[in-house]
Motif scaffolding. Structure first.
Motif, short mmCIF file in Angstrom:
data_model
loop_
_atom_site.label_atom_id
_atom_site.label_comp_id
_atom_site.label_asym_id
_atom_site.label_seq_id
_atom_site.Cartn_x
_atom_site.Cartn_y
_atom_site.Cartn_z
N UNK A 55 0.87 -1.43 0.06
CA UNK A 55 0.09 -0.07 0.01
C UNK A 55 0.92 1.29 -0.09
N UNK A 56 1.88 1.24 0.72
CA UNK A 56 2.60 2.45 1.10
C UNK A 56 3.76 2.49 -0.41
N UNK A 57 3.95 1.54 -1.05
CA UNK A 57 4.70 1.31 -2.43
C UNK A 57 3.63 2.05 -3.59
N UNK A 58 2.57 1.57 -3.70
CA UNK A 58 1.61 2.23 -4.63
C UNK A 58 1.44 3.46 -4.53
N UNK A 59 1.09 3.87 -3.20
CA UNK A 59 0.99 5.33 -2.87
C UNK A 59 1.91 6.24 -3.38
N UNK A 60 3.11 5.85 -2.77
CA UNK A 60 4.47 6.40 -3.23
C UNK A 60 4.89 6.64 -4.71
N UNK A 61 4.69 5.50 -5.40
CA UNK A 61 4.71 5.51 -6.90
C UNK A 61 3.82 6.40 -7.41
N UNK A 62 2.61 6.21 -7.05
CA UNK A 62 1.42 7.23 -7.55
C UNK A 62 1.79 8.50 -7.56
N UNK A 63 2.02 9.12 -6.26
CA UNK A 63 2.55 10.53 -6.16
C UNK A 63 3.75 10.92 -6.70
N UNK A 64 4.96 10.21 -6.78
CA UNK A 64 6.04 10.24 -7.34
C UNK A 64 5.98 10.43 -8.85
N UNK A 65 5.07 9.48 -9.61
CA UNK A 65 4.96 9.66 -11.03
C UNK A 65 4.13 11.07 -11.43
N UNK A 66 3.12 11.26 -10.77
CA UNK A 66 2.48 12.43 -10.87
C UNK A 66 3.35 13.70 -10.87
N UNK A 67 4.15 13.71 -9.66
CA UNK A 67 5.09 14.85 -9.43
C UNK A 67 6.00 14.89 -10.48
N UNK A 68 6.43 13.86 -11.13
CA UNK A 68 7.71 13.79 -12.28
C UNK A 68 7.04 14.20 -13.34
N UNK A 69 5.61 13.80 -13.90
CA UNK A 69 5.18 14.37 -14.97
C UNK A 69 4.65 15.73 -15.06
N UNK A 70 4.19 16.21 -13.65
CA UNK A 70 3.95 17.60 -13.80
C UNK A 70 5.18 18.57 -13.75
N UNK A 71 6.39 18.19 -13.01
CA UNK A 71 7.48 18.87 -13.24
C UNK A 71 7.94 19.02 -14.60
N UNK A 72 7.70 18.01 -15.50
CA UNK A 72 8.06 18.17 -16.82
C UNK A 72 7.35 18.96 -17.68
N UNK A 73 5.99 18.86 -17.39
CA UNK A 73 5.17 19.81 -17.93
C UNK A 73 5.23 21.29 -17.44
N UNK A 74 5.42 21.36 -16.37
CA UNK A 74 5.72 22.96 -15.87
C UNK A 74 6.88 23.44 -16.46
N UNK A 75 7.84 22.78 -16.64
CA UNK A 75 9.27 23.04 -17.36
C UNK A 75 9.06 23.59 -18.77
N UNK A 76 7.99 22.88 -19.38
CA UNK A 76 7.61 23.28 -20.80
C UNK A 76 6.41 24.36 -20.88
N UNK A 77 6.19 24.80 -19.51
CA UNK A 77 5.09 25.86 -19.60
C UNK A 77 3.88 25.47 -20.15
N UNK A 78 3.66 24.20 -20.24
CA UNK A 78 2.30 23.48 -20.91
C UNK A 78 1.25 22.99 -19.61
N UNK A 79 0.23 23.49 -20.05
CA UNK A 79 -0.87 23.06 -19.40
C UNK A 79 -1.61 21.61 -20.02
N UNK A 80 -1.78 20.75 -19.40
CA UNK A 80 -2.12 19.50 -19.92
C UNK A 80 -3.33 19.70 -20.30
N UNK A 81 -3.82 19.15 -21.49
CA UNK A 81 -5.12 19.21 -22.11
C UNK A 81 -6.06 17.84 -21.67
N UNK A 82 -7.35 18.19 -21.23
CA UNK A 82 -8.13 17.06 -21.02
C UNK A 82 -8.38 16.32 -22.13
N UNK A 83 -7.91 15.06 -22.19
CA UNK A 83 -7.98 14.02 -23.53
C UNK A 83 -9.33 13.28 -23.24
#
Length: 644
Positions: free
Chosen positions: A287-315
């Motif tokens: 449970x701890x592993x999944x929660x960590x990976x979920x948050x960590x993955x979301x943070x890595x993705x958001x950090x990348x799109x922020x660096x591109x000054x890109x607001x993700x579009x709703x697909x």
């Protein structure tokens, strides 16, 4: 004469001693000699010798006193040893007696022998306490023999277990001085193992109890200190600490401890000890592993799109704009401008490496920390998170954006970035596939979860391939659209019906030159963006569309004799360009087109012969006729009769 103790060795004669002293003194001999008798000189010699004798006497006396002192000390020590031995024997005797009395007292009725039973019990406990105190003192003095004797006596007492507890407690005093509790534990067990074998009759039981005590106290406290502080505040550090601690326990420390005699099933014994300490942490691990990976993955993705000054579009939001975009992506209908990404693919190798690295660590932890029965299920849940973050939230999103950025087929000078998306998506998926094979497969290969994982992977691949195929198809349409634009703007009708037939340079036209240059660039682009059989597949499709376009384009003009020669030159250049495809089918199509163009210039009487040639004999007669009709002399030369 030198005065030494050797002069007084037995047998000693005083008169002889004085006579020898006088005889050796010059002028002292009683019978004269070379020198006359000198009484004064003899007296001085006697006085001097008497002083030497006094000094020798003092020296000997001091030595005697020292020896007497040493002898007295040794006699006292010997007496103590004798007393200890005597007392030891009285203990053994007393222990034997009180032990027997204690057993007898158990059988006596309480109402009649209460006082006797109480006195025996009191004496039993007093003696037991004295024995334990004696054992403790002997342990502190390091007297292995005495410890063994007392332990042997206590073996028949109820307090024997307490004796072992005392030993275990005392042997740990001062043992943990380094920062590494695991190394200290291994060193302690190594140092006491031989001693335990010498002192106790059942050393394997004592060693097992020592290790159990260490686990339940020192090591458990260490684990709590390392884990409880980060459990809620720092999930990454908590998981790292849990993995490091559990790995060191189950590998390094457990391996060292199995070297000792701990009984018949020491592996099970150690495994139970380890599980008892880590059980609460292991139960909640996944449970701890999944929660960590979920948050960590979301943070890595958001950090990348922020660096591109890109607001993700709703697909897939279901909006009208979304519907229009879906229709535009899958057709060539002009439903508004495409999305301008300024050449950005929205795929990041660095992001992918970070996600895969986090997942690799998770698989490693899962392998070590999961119960064997839960391992496939836990590994599959980690895999699903990787699919969500990498395949859906990153690759699939980039494909959606890439599809939205593909311009319509009639766009002018369109920049085609989707092939760059394809290239990066393929590279990323190779890394994804490698991790699937290298790290996930060993964890699930012998379980029912294997089928689920393979199905999920196949599903992801198929979804990606649909979007890749759609994007490639629309990109090829755009390429063909750009070729059409070049031909429409550069090809003049007079190119194939020159006003002055005698003043024409036989070479390919400007339109042909520009189309070939454009096509060559796109072929290289495809080669860089694809790999394996995909290169041939895409280039085959592009080549077929390229041929169709030129075939249809040539049918829009009428040709004079010299114009036909120019058309042949153009097709020859198109065929040379087609060789860059390295696809036999495409080259064959242009060979046939080149042969068709010969129909534009061949003499009327030779038409049938040419139509029967290698490249044209199997073509539909209507197609051949249609090409011949493009000649300006078709009616005047009555060429139609050759196809009636």
């Amino acid at each position: 004469m030198a005065t030494t103790a050797q002069l007084f060795e037995e047998p000693f004669d005083a008169d002889e001693y004085i006579e020898r002293l006088a005889w050796r003194t010059p002028g002292g001999g009683s019978k004269g000699g070379a020198e006359a008798f000198d009484p004064k000189r003899l007296l001085d010699e006697f006085k001097s010798h008497i002083e030497e004798l006094k000094q020798l006497d003092e020296k000997i006396q001091r030595k005697v006193e020292k020896l007497e002192y040493q002898c007295h000390g040794e006699a006292k020590e010997f007496a103590h040893k004798v007393q200890d031995l005597q007392r030891s024997n009285q203990i053994k005797e007393a222990a034997d007696i009180i032990q027997k009395l204690h057993l007898i007292a158990q059988e006596l009725p309480f109402d009649r022998f209460a006082d006797v039973k109480a006195k025996i019990a009191s004496k039993y406990h007093d003696l037991e306490r004295q024995l334990i105190q004696e054992f403790t003192a002997a342990q502190r003095r390091g007297e292995i023999g005495r410890m063994r004797e007392v332990a042997a006596v206590l073996l028949h007492f109820k307090g024997y277990a307490h004796c072992v507890d005392v030993y275990i407690k005392q042997c740990q005093e001062g043992a943990y001085t380094r920062n590494d509790v695991f190394e200290d534990t291994a060193a302690l067990c190594q140092s006491v193992n031989k001693q335990v074998a010498e002192v106790f009759s059942s050393p394997e039981t004592v060693m097992a109890k020592l290790i159990q005590n260490i686990f339940e106290n020192k090591l458990q406290a260490h684990v709590r200190e390392k884990l409880d502080g980060t459990r809620q505040s720092d999930a990454e550090q908590y998981l790292k600490n849990l993995y490091d601690l559990y790995t060191r326990w189950t590998t390094a420390l457990a391996t060292k401890l199995t070297e000792f005699n701990l009984g018949s099933d020491k592996h099970t014994f150690l495994s139970k000890l380890i599980k008892s300490i880590f059980s609460s942490y292991l139960e909640s691990y996944i449970d701890m592993e999944r929660e960590y990976l979920r948050n960590r993955g979301a943070m890595i993705l958001q950090r990348y799109y922020d660096s591109k000054n890109h607001q993700k579009r709703a697909i897939g939001s279901g909006s009208i704009q979304e519907l229009k975009e879906r229709i535009r992506q899958r057709t060539n209908l002009p439903l508004g401008p495409s999305l301008d990404t300024h050449g950005e693919t929205f795929l990041s190798p660095e992001l992918v490496v970070n996600l895969l690295q986090e997942t690799r660590h998770a698989f490693e932890r899962c392998h070590r920390l999961s119960d064997p029965s839960d391992l496939p299920k836990n590994a599959y849940s980690i895999f699903l998170l990787l699919v969500e973050h990498l395949c859906v939230d990153h690759i699939d999103y980039a494909l959606e954006i890439g599809l939205s950025a593909i311009p319509s087929s009639d766009a002018k000078n369109a920049n085609l970035y989707f092939l760059d998306v394809v290239q990066q998506a393929n590279s990323i998926f190779h890394l994804f596939d490698k991790q699937f094979n290298d790290q996930l497969m060993p964890l699930i290969s012998s379980s029912p979860k294997l089928a689920e994982c393979l199905h999920k992977k196949k599903e992801v691949i198929e979804q990606m391939e649909v979007k890749l195929d759609t994007g490639i198809d629309r990109t090829l349409n755009c390429m063909v659209g750009q070729m059409k634009h070049i031909l429409a703007t550069e090809q003049r009708k007079t190119d194939f019906r020159p006003e002055d037939e005698n003043n024409v340079m036989i070479q390919y036209t400007t339109a042909c030159s520009k189309v070939c240059a454009y096509v060559s660039r796109q072929v290289e682009h495809v080669r860089k963006s694809m790999d394996g059989k995909n290169v041939d597949t895409v280039l085959t499709e592009l080549g077929v569309r390229f041929h169709r376009l030129i075939h249809e384009h040539l049918q829009q003009f009428s040709y004079s004799s010299m114009g036909g020669m120019l058309a042949i030159c153009d097709v020859a250049e198109y065929r040379r360009c087609a060789k860059n495809f390295r696809v036999p089918l495409v080259l064959q199509l242009f060979d046939t087109l080149h042969a068709l163009c010969n129909l534009l210039v061949v003499a009327p009487d030779n038409l049938k012969q040419v139509c029967s040639g290698e490249h044209l004999t199997n073509l539909d007669r209507n197609l051949l006729h249609a090409f011949v009709q493009l000649r300006v002399d078709y009616r005047s030369a009555r060429l139609g009769r050759h196809f009636s």
